[in-house]
Design an enzyme around this catalytic site. Sequence first.
Site, PDB file in Angstrom:
ATOM      1  N   SER A 168       0.878  -1.179   0.000  1.00  0.00           N
ATOM      2  CA  SER A 168       0.000   0.000   0.000  1.00  0.00           C
ATOM      3  C   SER A 168       0.912   1.225   0.000  1.00  0.00           C
ATOM      4  CB  SER A 168      -0.845  -0.010   1.279  1.00  0.00           C
ATOM      5  OG  SER A 168      -1.430   1.249   1.508  1.00  0.00           O
TER       6      SER A 168
ATOM      7  N   TYR B  88      -1.731  -1.552  10.730  1.00  0.00           N
ATOM      8  CA  TYR B  88      -1.867  -1.767   9.284  1.00  0.00           C
ATOM      9  C   TYR B  88      -0.679  -1.154   8.533  1.00  0.00           C
ATOM     10  CZ  TYR B  88      -3.595  -1.611   4.514  1.00  0.00           C
ATOM     11  OH  TYR B  88      -3.706  -1.768   3.147  1.00  0.00           O
TER      12      TYR B  88
HETATM   13  N1  LIG Z   1      -8.716  -0.959  -0.988  1.00  0.00           N
HETATM   14  C1  LIG Z   1      -7.729  -0.153  -0.693  1.00  0.00           C
HETATM   15  O1  LIG Z   1      -7.906   1.074  -0.538  1.00  0.00           O
HETATM   16  C2  LIG Z   1      -6.324  -0.679  -0.564  1.00  0.00           C
HETATM   17  C3  LIG Z   1      -5.264   0.236  -0.640  1.00  0.00           C
HETATM   18  C4  LIG Z   1      -3.967  -0.249  -0.515  1.00  0.00           C
HETATM   19  C5  LIG Z   1      -3.730  -1.603  -0.355  1.00  0.00           C
HETATM   20  N2  LIG Z   1      -4.785  -2.464  -0.280  1.00  0.00           N
HETATM   21  C6  LIG Z   1      -4.484  -3.888  -0.089  1.00  0.00           C
HETATM   22  O2  LIG Z   1      -5.070  -4.625  -1.126  1.00  0.00           O
HETATM   23  C7  LIG Z   1      -5.269  -5.986  -0.702  1.00  0.00           C
HETATM   24  C8  LIG Z   1      -6.664  -6.427  -1.123  1.00  0.00           C
HETATM   25  O3  LIG Z   1      -7.627  -5.675  -0.402  1.00  0.00           O
HETATM   26  P1  LIG Z   1      -8.972  -5.128  -1.075  1.00  0.00           P
HETATM   27  O4  LIG Z   1      -8.897  -3.662  -1.058  1.00  0.00           O
HETATM   28  O5  LIG Z   1      -9.249  -5.820  -2.338  1.00  0.00           O
HETATM   29  O6  LIG Z   1     -10.010  -5.521   0.087  1.00  0.00           O
HETATM   30  P2  LIG Z   1     -11.159  -6.632   0.156  1.00  0.00           P
HETATM   31  O7  LIG Z   1     -12.143  -6.401  -0.933  1.00  0.00           O
HETATM   32  O8  LIG Z   1     -11.610  -6.615   1.559  1.00  0.00           O
HETATM   33  O9  LIG Z   1     -10.379  -8.000  -0.153  1.00  0.00           O
HETATM   34  C9  LIG Z   1      -9.545  -8.620   0.789  1.00  0.00           C
HETATM   35  C10 LIG Z   1      -9.319 -10.058   0.361  1.00  0.00           C
HETATM   36  O10 LIG Z   1      -8.431 -10.690   1.294  1.00  0.00           O
HETATM   37  C11 LIG Z   1      -8.995 -11.943   1.689  1.00  0.00           C
HETATM   38  N3  LIG Z   1      -8.556 -12.309   3.029  1.00  0.00           N
HETATM   39  C12 LIG Z   1      -8.548 -11.537   4.145  1.00  0.00           C
HETATM   40  N4  LIG Z   1      -8.124 -12.243   5.207  1.00  0.00           N
HETATM   41  C13 LIG Z   1      -7.854 -13.509   4.745  1.00  0.00           C
HETATM   42  C14 LIG Z   1      -7.403 -14.698   5.359  1.00  0.00           C
HETATM   43  N5  LIG Z   1      -7.131 -14.771   6.676  1.00  0.00           N
HETATM   44  N6  LIG Z   1      -7.249 -15.806   4.590  1.00  0.00           N
HETATM   45  C15 LIG Z   1      -7.535 -15.759   3.270  1.00  0.00           C
HETATM   46  N7  LIG Z   1      -7.952 -14.660   2.635  1.00  0.00           N
HETATM   47  C16 LIG Z   1      -8.124 -13.545   3.364  1.00  0.00           C
HETATM   48  C17 LIG Z   1     -10.501 -11.709   1.623  1.00  0.00           C
HETATM   49  O11 LIG Z   1     -11.181 -12.949   1.409  1.00  0.00           O
HETATM   50  P3  LIG Z   1     -12.096 -13.721   2.487  1.00  0.00           P
HETATM   51  O12 LIG Z   1     -12.692 -12.695   3.402  1.00  0.00           O
HETATM   52  O13 LIG Z   1     -13.094 -14.441   1.630  1.00  0.00           O
HETATM   53  O14 LIG Z   1     -11.159 -14.651   3.164  1.00  0.00           O
HETATM   54  C18 LIG Z   1     -10.607 -10.862   0.356  1.00  0.00           C
HETATM   55  O15 LIG Z   1     -10.643 -11.682  -0.786  1.00  0.00           O
HETATM   56  C19 LIG Z   1      -5.035  -5.991   0.807  1.00  0.00           C
HETATM   57  O16 LIG Z   1      -3.759  -6.526   1.071  1.00  0.00           O
HETATM   58  C20 LIG Z   1      -5.081  -4.501   1.180  1.00  0.00           C
HETATM   59  O17 LIG Z   1      -4.306  -4.220   2.316  1.00  0.00           O
HETATM   60  C21 LIG Z   1      -6.071  -2.038  -0.391  1.00  0.00           C
END
Ligand SMILES: NC(=O)c1ccc[n+]([C@@H]2O[C@H](COP(=O)([O-])OP(=O)(O)OC[C@H]3O[C@@H](n4cnc5c(N)ncnc54)[C@H](OP(=O)(O)O)[C@@H]3O)[C@@H](O)[C@H]2O)c1
Length: 248
Positions: free
Chosen positions: A129, A142
């Site tokens: 991130s 985080y």
């Molecule tokens: N959205 C943003 O603004 C943003 C910005 C910077 C970085 N990121 C990073 O991008 C990545 C994806 O996040 P997103 O934004 O797409 O959010 P999201 O829609 O909440 O997706 C998160 C994913 O991680 C999976 N996950 C979480 N805990 C898990 C576990 N213990 N075991 C297996 N799978 C797990 C969830 O699946 P299940 O719940 O089905 O397990 C889901 O598929 C993350 O690493 C986040 O930190 C996001």
Amino acid sequence: MKALITGASSGIGRDMARYCSNLGYDLVIVARRRDLLEELKNDLATEVKIECMDLSKQENCEKLFAENQDIDLLINNAGFGDFGKFDETDLEKELAMIDTNIKSLHILTKLYVRHMKNNNHGRMLNVASIAGFMAGPLMATYYATKNYVVSLSKAIDKELRKDGSKVSVSVLCPGPVNTNFDNVANVKFSLKGLPSETVAKYAIDKTLQGKKVIIPGFLMKLIYVGNKLAPACLSLEIAYHSQKRKQT
Ligand SMILES: NC(=O)c1ccc[n+]([C@@H]2O[C@H](COP(=O)([O-])OP(=O)(O)OC[C@H]3O[C@@H](n4cnc5c(N)ncnc54)[C@H](OP(=O)(O)O)[C@@H]3O)[C@@H](O)[C@H]2O)c1
């Protein structure tokens, strides 16, 4: 060609799976919510294997690697955040965050780097991130986890370059992206988020081109440079105020 994508049940991971499938990759998709993984599988034209598991458990990471070694592209994307003052946030949630954002990514990166290096083939994309370049008051844990991901990924890639390996490790550092992240983290973004599809496509394209640090969007590139130039105490103050605006 085969890609393994963690956290593929929603958001950036799901859109990466869609884009990789469009590029012709067979997939291994990993997350805890089987119904969402099944739904995604039914949408995709290439071959898809579902691995429904909690990656915060070490034995699941090891099982995932043992059962899926023929991987050309590994995307460590699963992760989540949490908002609040450090003395008030829930310890169990933070330990689960550390196990998911750091420990599982660390285990999978080590197992696949060893394997890919032996075969002199493969690419890896670790999802960090923009938070990975700074300290983040009010989302302290985080931000710290994402600092770990940036640092680890850059260092491993450097080792691979020094060894003349064809294997590469890229790191994705987005700002706000429109996904389920803010609901899980209990925040309301103060900046407009990028569409998840745009970030997914940009990240995969850049990874396949061998780019090391991937920052989608002009504004985030500007914030990255500004943060590098600003004195640490100023960037910490700015981070605090921008986080405070995220309070729901
Ligand atoms: N959205 C943003 O603004 C943003 C910005 C910077 C970085 N990121 C990073 O991008 C990545 C994806 O996040 P997103 O934004 O797409 O959010 P999201 O829609 O909440 O997706 C998160 C994913 O991680 C999976 N996950 C979480 N805990 C898990 C576990 N213990 N075991 C297996 N799978 C797990 C969830 O699946 P299940 O719940 O089905 O397990 C889901 O598929 C993350 O690493 C986040 O930190 C996001």
